[in-house]
Design an enzyme around this catalytic site. Structure first.
Site, PDB file in Angstrom:
ATOM      1  N   LYS A  71     -19.376 -32.501  -5.550  1.00 41.73           N
ATOM      2  CA  LYS A  71     -21.168 -32.859  -3.992  1.00 41.73           C
ATOM      3  C   LYS A  71     -19.938 -33.739  -3.617  1.00 41.73           C
ATOM      4  CE  LYS A  71     -25.665 -31.352  -6.077  1.00 41.73           C
ATOM      5  NZ  LYS A  71     -26.443 -31.405  -5.982  1.00 41.73           N
ATOM      6  N   LYS A 121     -19.953 -19.891  -7.794  1.00 39.79           N
ATOM      7  CA  LYS A 121     -21.190 -19.981  -8.251  1.00 39.79           C
ATOM      8  C   LYS A 121     -22.008 -19.708  -6.769  1.00 39.79           C
ATOM      9  CE  LYS A 121     -23.231 -23.323  -8.752  1.00 39.79           C
ATOM     10  NZ  LYS A 121     -23.551 -25.641  -9.510  1.00 39.79           N
ATOM     11  N   LYS A 133     -26.359 -22.987  -2.384  1.00 39.97           N
ATOM     12  CA  LYS A 133     -27.806 -23.016  -1.454  1.00 39.97           C
ATOM     13  C   LYS A 133     -26.325 -23.439   0.138  1.00 39.97           C
ATOM     14  CE  LYS A 133     -31.658 -24.373  -3.286  1.00 39.97           C
ATOM     15  NZ  LYS A 133     -32.529 -25.843  -4.565  1.00 39.97           N
TER      16      LYS A 133
HETATM   17  P1  AMP Z   1     -30.476 -26.140  -7.490  1.00 44.61           P
HETATM   18  O1  AMP Z   1     -31.101 -25.562  -6.737  1.00 44.61           O
HETATM   19  O2  AMP Z   1     -29.182 -26.973  -7.593  1.00 44.61           O
HETATM   20  O3  AMP Z   1     -32.242 -27.230  -7.522  1.00 44.61           O
HETATM   21  O4  AMP Z   1     -30.920 -25.859  -8.457  1.00 44.61           O
HETATM   22  C1  AMP Z   1     -32.316 -25.244  -9.325  1.00 44.61           C
HETATM   23  C2  AMP Z   1     -31.999 -24.464 -10.404  1.00 44.61           C
HETATM   24  O5  AMP Z   1     -31.293 -23.056 -10.098  1.00 44.61           O
HETATM   25  C3  AMP Z   1     -31.853 -24.562 -11.631  1.00 44.61           C
HETATM   26  O6  AMP Z   1     -32.198 -25.047 -13.092  1.00 44.61           O
HETATM   27  C4  AMP Z   1     -29.665 -24.454 -11.800  1.00 44.61           C
HETATM   28  O7  AMP Z   1     -29.582 -24.947 -12.428  1.00 44.61           O
HETATM   29  C5  AMP Z   1     -30.086 -23.317 -11.354  1.00 44.61           C
HETATM   30  N1  AMP Z   1     -29.034 -22.228 -10.075  1.00 44.61           N
HETATM   31  C6  AMP Z   1     -28.416 -23.000  -8.730  1.00 44.61           C
HETATM   32  N2  AMP Z   1     -27.445 -21.772  -8.844  1.00 44.61           N
HETATM   33  C7  AMP Z   1     -27.936 -20.741  -9.675  1.00 44.61           C
HETATM   34  C8  AMP Z   1     -26.949 -19.920  -9.803  1.00 44.61           C
HETATM   35  N3  AMP Z   1     -25.644 -19.376  -9.417  1.00 44.61           N
HETATM   36  N4  AMP Z   1     -27.180 -19.386 -11.138  1.00 44.61           N
HETATM   37  C9  AMP Z   1     -28.210 -19.447 -11.781  1.00 44.61           C
HETATM   38  N5  AMP Z   1     -28.272 -20.699 -11.721  1.00 44.61           N
HETATM   39  C10 AMP Z   1     -28.659 -21.334 -10.866  1.00 44.61           C
END
Ligand code: AMP
Ligand code: TRP
Length: 342
Positions: free
Chosen positions: A111, A194, A197
């Site tokens: 990041k 990956k 967002k």
């Molecule tokens: P965040 O958007 O970073 O707050 O992530 C929220 C949840 O989504 C966390 O448990 C992450 O591990 C999961 N997550 C985010 N991106 C992915 C992805 N590409 N595949 C699987 N899980 C994800």
């Protein structure tokens, strides 16, 4: 009853990876655990967020929790900044965690990018706040996607060092719950990246609020390769796709994994059904499935977001219940540290 905690950042573009890797698994845990699901707005501001968008995105994550099937009467749903106990414990953990531990965090490196000097101090201590989120409730089980594994190991290290330094058995050692075949959903445009967002291309991700046309279009345009789909012989003895096979066809295995997760079928079953098919017919089936499974969730999210008063009331009630649980644990922790309190 053991306690579950998890969080999702209100940073917009909630996507299929968030749903399949995390949010979807939050739902059944309500039946067997005391569940606390947080919208982690304090984590979100470790990188710049427009205030109006932060508010909208906080409601969006809340709507996603509700639309996915989390019951706000049984589970606690709230946003992190309404429960100051998280920040108070995080400060104590800033003094427990070692710089050497934080320097190993790959998410910070990703990041912060090349110009690390310009990253916020908050981004650096992000994992300490995450440990505080979990441990301020003494939660033991944490459902997340694969990318959060390293942060959860750090949470264990912090709990262990705190207990050791003060000679107590106060914080539990947590168990990561990294569940299902879609713990790492990849970009639709590049199977080596990956789904995220922050990818500048909206075509790289399926969002939880995409309508039927957007779902069909994104899946139709997803990157593929010229070969027909493989069969179950690609699975190893443990039922997994060997790393080499996956590396050779990352997009194919990503789409097959998404199909299996949405259909709630084992990968071996999906491979048997799809073996030898061209991508065109597989993609049509995947689009139909995505529309049938994600469409209603996206529709419900939009309905909820049109009523922000109701969403805010859920968060207010959740925050009150969260504080009742966090308050006494934080006080006990402060006593252990030696803070004088009235
Ligand atoms: P965040 O958007 O970073 O707050 O992530 C929220 C949840 O989504 C966390 O448990 C992450 O591990 C999961 N997550 C985010 N991106 C992915 C992805 N590409 N595949 C699987 N899980 C994800
Ligand atoms: N860091 C997590 C993510 O980006 C979100 C998060 C914050 C979290 N606090 C948490 C997840 C506590 C689990 C438990 O996905």
């Amino acid at each position: 009853m053991s306690r579950v905690f998890s969080g999702v950042q209100p940073t917009g573009n909630l996507h299929l990876g968030n749903y399949l890797g995390a949010i979807r698994h939050f739902v059944p845990l309500q039946d067997s655990h005391d569940c606390i699901y947080c919208v982690v707005d304090l984590h979100a501001i470790t990188q710049w967020q427009d205030p109006a968008e932060l508010r909208a995105n906080t409601r969006e994550v809340t709507a996603a929790y509700l639309a996915a099937g989390i019951d706000p009467k049984r589970a606690i749903i709230f946003n992190q900044s309404q429960v100051p106990e998280h920040s108070e414990l995080a400060w104590i953990f800033n003094c427990v965690a070692r710089l050497g531990w934080l320097n190993r965090m790959t998410q910070f490196k990703d990041k912060a990018g090349k110009d690390r000097e310009k990253a916020s101090a908050g981004l650096y201590v992000y994992p300490n706040l995450m440990a505080a989120d979990i441990l301020v409730y003494k939660a033991t089980h944490v459902p997340v996607g694969e990318d959060q594994k390293q942060h959860l190991e750090l949470t264990r290290d912090i709990a262990q060092k705190f207990n050791h330094d003060f000679g107590v058995e106060f914080f539990p050692l947590i168990e990561p719950l990294i569940m299902g075949d879609a713990t790492r959903v990849m970009s639709l445009r590049d199977g080596a990246k990956k789904m995220s967002k922050s990818d500048p291309s909206d075509m790289s991700r399926i969002t939880m609020t995409d309508d039927d046309d957007a779902l069909a279009k994104k899946i139709r345009k997803a990157k593929t390769d010229p070969e027909p789909l493989p069969g179950p012989e690609v699975l190893d003895a443990a039922g997994k796709v060997a790393d080499e096979a996956r590396k050779a066809r990352p997009e194919a295995y990503n789409l097959l994994g998404i199909y299996g997760a949405l259909a709630e079928k084992e990968l071996s079953t999906v491979l048997t059904e799809m073996e030898g098919q061209p991508f065109s017919s597989f993609k049509q089936q995947l689009a139909d499935l995505a529309i049938a499974t994600l469409g209603p969730i996206g529709g419900e999210m939009k309905r909820l977001m049109a009523d922000p008063g109701a969403v805010d009331a859920v968060l207010r009630d959740g925050a009150e219940r969260a504080r009742e649980r966090a308050g006494p644990i934080l006080k006990e922790c402060q006593d252990i540290v030696g803070f004088l309190r009235p």
